[in-house]
Scaffold this motif. Structure first.
Motif, PDB file in Angstrom:
ATOM      1  N   SER A  60       0.725  -1.372   0.282  1.00 20.28           N
ATOM      2  CA  SER A  60       0.145   0.365  -0.311  1.00 20.28           C
ATOM      3  C   SER A  60       0.923   1.191  -0.088  1.00 20.28           C
ATOM      4  O   SER A  60       2.101   1.014  -0.494  1.00 20.28           O
ATOM      5  N   CYS A  61       0.346   2.519   0.124  1.00 19.04           N
ATOM      6  CA  CYS A  61       1.318   3.226   0.185  1.00 19.04           C
ATOM      7  C   CYS A  61       2.537   3.681   1.675  1.00 19.04           C
ATOM      8  O   CYS A  61       3.841   4.422   1.149  1.00 19.04           O
ATOM      9  N   ARG A  62       1.672   3.682   2.052  1.00 19.37           N
ATOM     10  CA  ARG A  62       2.410   2.915   3.380  1.00 19.37           C
ATOM     11  C   ARG A  62       2.658   4.778   4.014  1.00 19.37           C
ATOM     12  O   ARG A  62       3.222   5.150   4.952  1.00 19.37           O
ATOM     13  N   GLN A  63       1.638   5.591   3.236  1.00 16.46           N
ATOM     14  CA  GLN A  63       2.190   6.689   4.247  1.00 16.46           C
ATOM     15  C   GLN A  63       0.346   7.962   4.609  1.00 16.46           C
ATOM     16  O   GLN A  63       0.271   9.103   5.337  1.00 16.46           O
ATOM     17  N   CYS A  64      -0.085   7.484   3.864  1.00 14.28           N
ATOM     18  CA  CYS A  64      -1.454   7.960   4.221  1.00 14.28           C
ATOM     19  C   CYS A  64      -2.100   7.666   5.305  1.00 14.28           C
ATOM     20  O   CYS A  64      -1.408   7.084   6.518  1.00 14.28           O
ATOM     21  N   LYS A  65      -2.925   8.479   6.383  1.00  8.46           N
ATOM     22  CA  LYS A  65      -4.148   7.997   7.218  1.00  8.46           C
ATOM     23  C   LYS A  65      -4.475   6.507   7.821  1.00  8.46           C
ATOM     24  O   LYS A  65      -4.300   6.133   8.612  1.00  8.46           O
ATOM     25  N   ALA A  66      -4.983   6.394   6.768  1.00  7.46           N
ATOM     26  CA  ALA A  66      -5.961   4.793   6.531  1.00  7.46           C
ATOM     27  C   ALA A  66      -3.647   3.670   7.285  1.00  7.46           C
ATOM     28  O   ALA A  66      -3.869   3.060   8.183  1.00  7.46           O
ATOM     29  N   CYS A  67      -2.891   4.000   6.256  1.00  7.80           N
ATOM     30  CA  CYS A  67      -1.800   2.779   6.807  1.00  7.80           C
ATOM     31  C   CYS A  67      -1.137   3.169   7.900  1.00  7.80           C
ATOM     32  O   CYS A  67      -0.931   2.389   8.139  1.00  7.80           O
ATOM     33  N   ASN A  68      -1.015   4.567   8.397  1.00  8.33           N
ATOM     34  CA  ASN A  68      -1.286   4.655   9.444  1.00  8.33           C
ATOM     35  C   ASN A  68      -1.352   4.427  10.869  1.00  8.33           C
ATOM     36  O   ASN A  68      -0.783   3.971  11.904  1.00  8.33           O
ATOM     37  N   CYS A  80      -5.989   2.286   1.882  1.00 14.96           N
ATOM     38  CA  CYS A  80      -5.284   3.022   1.857  1.00 14.96           C
ATOM     39  C   CYS A  80      -5.626   3.662   0.450  1.00 14.96           C
ATOM     40  O   CYS A  80      -6.438   4.353  -0.375  1.00 14.96           O
ATOM     41  N   ALA A  81      -5.643   5.340   1.210  1.00 10.04           N
ATOM     42  CA  ALA A  81      -6.026   6.411  -0.110  1.00 10.04           C
ATOM     43  C   ALA A  81      -5.603   6.049  -1.956  1.00 10.04           C
ATOM     44  O   ALA A  81      -6.495   6.496  -2.747  1.00 10.04           O
ATOM     45  N   GLU A  82      -4.598   5.474  -1.769  1.00  8.95           N
ATOM     46  CA  GLU A  82      -4.033   5.251  -3.193  1.00  8.95           C
ATOM     47  C   GLU A  82      -4.696   3.833  -3.820  1.00  8.95           C
ATOM     48  O   GLU A  82      -4.348   3.273  -4.620  1.00  8.95           O
TER      49      GLU A  82
END
Ligand SMILES: [Zn+2]
Ligand SMILES: [Zn+2]
Length: 356
Positions: A98-106, A113-115
């Protein structure tokens, strides 16, 4: 140490929406520093595998090696891997990145994941753009973050489907706070539904299974359901008006949810986990508004929760009911799955691919 080269792999792939799965040789990526290389022992067979390969959702790419209920043993780890060692028994579910940076991933909700998350098969890899390939295969290479640990003592064969069917049903039950004494309805008695019954029971709920077929009554009781309601019976549906706290709806095809909404108490919640199409027939707003009911949806679960459901199943002695097959039986298994002729999940014994 990570190997610097690609690894030859064997799998069973679909090469078009209409072709059967066939033996296919391909390569797994050269492991990256955060990668875990895994020898696959077992892979569950999910309805999504078939829908994707048949292009029912218009998102297919070929060739595709399906499979996202993967259990295996670690054969090597990259320099940055800290959680796993060679020899560990691990699982891989529906996501591999996943992007590993968006709020959902965090928040550990990589599934939202937003992406968009990278699917275990049929998604472009974020680094090299190659298509990911799934678990109907002898090995796989996955970033540590998307690997889970198989709990000690869990039966590996019957645990494989927890990685999709289990987390898909567990996540909404947890999110909406199902607790002892709650009345929970489970709609549909397939791979998802039978796990929903077991998990809701283990959370202390009073569980009712809704099924169209009289023949599933005894089975549902065996799985632990306290009650069974035949959803096609007007008498039986009429007798349960405003009695449920939650409905977990696992049906993957269009169906009328209005009768189920009316079976919910005020503030009750109806959770869709199987249906991706428009609701048809339409939902009457009155069925929501007059009792402040909630209509919700839920998609698999994040990585921390995927580990949690495995641990929960191990602690509570919950496994999936499975029928083992060899890889060369996969096309027949897909035909049977389409007819609902499996109790309740096929799992491929991947030792069979080494012999093929
Ligand atoms: Zn699945
Ligand atoms: Zn993200």
């Amino acid at each position: 140490m990570a190997q610097a080269t690609k690894t030859p792999a064997k799998g069973y792939a679909a090469h078009s929406a209409t072709s059967p799965l066939e033996a296919w040789e391909f390569e797994r990526r050269a492991p990256r520093p955060d990668d875990v290389s895994i020898d696959i022992l077992y892979c569950g067979v999910c309805h999504s595998d078939l829908h994707f390969a048949r292009d029912d959702w218009g998102m297919a790419s070929y060739p595709v090696v399906p499979g996202h209920e993967i259990v295996g043993r670690v054969t090597s780890v990259g320099d940055q891997v800290s959680q796993y060692q060679v020899g560990d028994l691990v699982g891989v579910g529906c996501m591999v990145d996943s992007c590993r940076q968006c709020k959902a991933c965090n928040d550990g909700l990589e599934n939202y994941c937003a992406e968009g998350f990278v699917m275990t098969y049929g998604s472009p890899d974020k680094h090299d753009g190659t298509l990911t390939q799934g678990g109907y295969s002898d090995k796989v290479v996955v970033s540590e973050r998307f690997v889970v640990r198989m709990p000690d003592g869990i039966d590996l064969k019957s645990a494989a489907p927890i990685l999709c069917a289990g987390i898909t049903t567990y996540s909404p039950l947890k999110h909406y706070g199902v607790k002892p004494g709650d009345k929970v309805g489970i709609i549909g008695m397939g791979g998802l539904g039978h796990m929903g019954v077991k998990l809701a029971k283990a959370l202390g709920a009073e569980v009712t299974l809704f099924t169209r077929s009289e023949s599933k009554k005894a089975e549902a009781k065996q799985q632990g359901a306290d009650h069974v309601v035949i959803s096609t019976s007007e008498d039986e549906m009429g007798a349960i008006t405003e009695t449920f706290d939650f409905m977990l709806d696992t049906v993957p095809v269009q169906h009328d949810i209005n009768p189920y909404l009316n079976a919910l108490k005020p503030d009750g919640t109806h959770i869709l986990v199987g249906l991706l199409e428009p609701l048809d027939p339409a939902v009457s707003g009155a069925n929501l508004v007059f009792r402040r009911r909630v209509l919700a949806g839920s998609l698999i679960g994040g990585m921390p929760e995927t580990q949690e459901v495995l641990d929960f199943c191990a602690e509570n002695g919950i496994t999936c009911d499975v029928e083992m097959i060899s890889i060369d039986q996969i096309n027949e298994a897909w035909e049977r799955m389409q007819k609902g002729d499996v109790k309740y999940r096929f799992v491929i014994d991947m030792a069979s691919i080494k012999e093929s």
